[in-house]
Design an enzyme around this catalytic site. Structure first.
Site, PDB file in Angstrom:
ATOM      1  N   LYS A 186       0.823  -1.210   0.000  1.00  0.00           N
ATOM      2  CA  LYS A 186       0.000   0.000   0.000  1.00  0.00           C
ATOM      3  C   LYS A 186       0.869   1.278   0.000  1.00  0.00           C
ATOM      4  CE  LYS A 186      -3.976  -2.107   0.009  1.00  0.00           C
ATOM      5  NZ  LYS A 186      -3.515  -3.462  -0.327  1.00  0.00           N
TER       6      LYS A 186
HETATM    7  C1  LIG Z   1      -9.789  -2.940  -1.305  1.00  0.00           C
HETATM    8  C2  LIG Z   1      -9.093  -3.765  -0.282  1.00  0.00           C
HETATM    9  N1  LIG Z   1      -9.736  -4.068   0.856  1.00  0.00           N
HETATM   10  C3  LIG Z   1      -9.136  -4.793   1.826  1.00  0.00           C
HETATM   11  C4  LIG Z   1      -7.835  -5.241   1.671  1.00  0.00           C
HETATM   12  C5  LIG Z   1      -7.224  -6.072   2.740  1.00  0.00           C
HETATM   13  O1  LIG Z   1      -6.107  -5.477   3.305  1.00  0.00           O
HETATM   14  P1  LIG Z   1      -4.985  -6.391   4.019  1.00  0.00           P
HETATM   15  O2  LIG Z   1      -4.128  -6.974   2.960  1.00  0.00           O
HETATM   16  O3  LIG Z   1      -4.242  -5.402   4.865  1.00  0.00           O
HETATM   17  O4  LIG Z   1      -5.708  -7.392   4.835  1.00  0.00           O
HETATM   18  C6  LIG Z   1      -7.143  -4.947   0.505  1.00  0.00           C
HETATM   19  C7  LIG Z   1      -5.757  -5.436   0.303  1.00  0.00           C
HETATM   20  O5  LIG Z   1      -5.222  -5.446  -0.767  1.00  0.00           O
HETATM   21  C8  LIG Z   1      -7.783  -4.198  -0.503  1.00  0.00           C
HETATM   22  O6  LIG Z   1      -7.175  -3.902  -1.646  1.00  0.00           O
END
Ligand SMILES: Cc1ncc(COP(=O)(O)O)c(C=O)c1O
Length: 397
Positions: A186
């Site tokens: 990110k």
């Molecule tokens: C739109 C979206 N929501 C939720 C997540 C979940 O995040 P994490 O990887 O920190 O669990 C991501 C991860 O890529 C995402 O792109």
């Protein structure tokens, strides 16, 4: 995206602070910490960034969605409306609570179509969750109106959209609850991490307790704390928070680089006949983490994606057959492949996925190309890339 491209002494110094005092846990150990509370500091910085009263850090963006929904009382048998184009985390986080994800079509914003949302509302609907995919947003006013009319919770998954704004407000701070991810790829990374953002004090207190086994966080003796309700462990560690603390202070720098790189690419592609761009609602400003454009048909987007690969243009995707981001290939969800028994209510609630088709979403996703904007590119590299991309597109549509 992603913030790891520009790691520096700022991140190293914050991590070393944590290692020097040896307290990797965000709660307790007050005497040992030498005044270092990285998670607390990061929550306070994020509160300023998101212009929000409350921020609760958690262990991931996926955890943030579960914690946000749980904090507002969403649970067994409740329906949560979400878009077809997102990341698998959306339905995972909903189903973890025993709730039912109701997938609906996207429009040319590449997220929830308000008409599709309205059509999907039933007496069981509890929440609408927009996913601000690829750094931009949906029609927030229309969605908020729908939620107000039907008395529904409005949740924003802004995991991919840190730094974007709508009518001057940071994405993720507009709905009742916002969710962020600070995973490795990110714009702002902690390695792994996430945040729940809200102006609602009750939701915040619930998120604070729920993400730490239900602890009430009163006093400074963890063993003596009470548990007003059941919780889980979705805590972030001090080491992860330390990295994020250095990164979030650099957000304006990162967004400025993304904007410069995005603008060079967009200007070049704007001159290519047949290329159109996703709609950004009036009053919205993207985070510039991705450039999304449409080609006239699915065939040309497939040809262009292949030609990008062979022509050395990396980090561009067509998501139609992507296993992570689009309903088409989510057979494990459609077939309910679970390690453990799933409730009859959820099984029944997901039967619609056996027959439902999403032609409108298909028509946008099949023609879409999504290009990651990297932070490490030099201006000359972006100009080169822009020229190459324009040439390839012209040759294939
Ligand atoms: C739109 C979206 N929501 C939720 C997540 C979940 O995040 P994490 O990887 O920190 O669990 C991501 C991860 O890529 C995402 O792109």
């Amino acid at each position: 995206m992603p913030g790891f491209e520009l790691f520096s002494d700022l991140e190293r110094n914050e991590v070393n602070d944590v290692l020097d005092n040896g307290v990797l846990m965000r709660y307790g150990f007050d005497g040992m910490r030498k005044g270092h509370w990285k998670a607390k500091e990061l929550e306070s910085e994020l509160g300023k960034t998101f212009q929000s009263n409350h921020v609760q850090l958690v262990s991931s963006g996926t955890a943030a969605v579960s914690v946000a929904l749980a904090s507002a009382g969403v649970g067994a048998g409740d329906e949560v409306i979400m878009p077809t184009f997102t990341f698998v985390a959306s339905f995972e986080a909903i189903m973890m609570l025993g709730a039912i994800p109701i997938l609906v079509d996207i429009d040319d914003t590449l997220t929830l179509d308000p008409k599709a949302v309205e059509a999907a509302i039933t007496p069981k609907t509890k929440a609408v969750m927009i996913v601000q995919m690829c750094g931009s947003m949906g029609n927030m006013d229309a969605l908020q109106d729908i939620c107000n009319t039907h008395n529904l919770l409005f949740v924003e998954d802004a995991c991919q959209a840190i730094g974007g704004t709508y009518k001057g407000k940071p994405l993720g701070s507009i709905a009742d609850l916002g969710c962020f991810s600070f995973d490795f790829v990110k714009t702002i990374t902690c390695g792994e991490g996430g945040a729940v953002v809200t102006n609602n004090k009750d939701y915040y207190i619930n998120a604070d307790h729920y993400s730490d086994h239900g602890h009430d966080h009163v006093g400074n003796d963890r063993g003596a704390e009470t548990h007003p309700f059941l919780g889980y462990n979705f805590r972030i560690s001090e080491l992860h928070a330390a990295v994020g603390l250095a990164q979030v202070r650099r957000l304006p720098e990162f967004i400025a680089i993304q904007k410069r790189n995005y603008t060079i690419l967009r200007n070049a592609l704007s001159r290519v006949p047949g290329v159109t761009f996703r709609t950004v609602p009036k009053g919205g400003e993207e985070s510039y983490a991705f450039l999304n454009f449409f080609l006239p048909d699915a065939e040309s987007s497939q040809k262009v994606i292949e030609a990008f690969k062979t022509g050395g243009v990396d980090a561009c995707w067509n998501y139609y057959h992507n296993n992570w981001h689009y309903i088409k290939e989510w057979n494990h969800l459609k077939d309910l492949k679970s390690l453990f028994p799933i409730s009859t209510e959820v099984k029944k609630g997901l039967e619609y996925l056996q027959t439902k088709t999403f032609e409108q979403s298909d028509s946008y996703i099949a023609r879409n190309i999504s290009c990651l904007i990297k932070l490490s590119w030099t201006e000359d590299e972006v100009k080169d890339r822009a020229e190459k991309m324009a040439k390839i597109i012209k040759a294939h549509i």
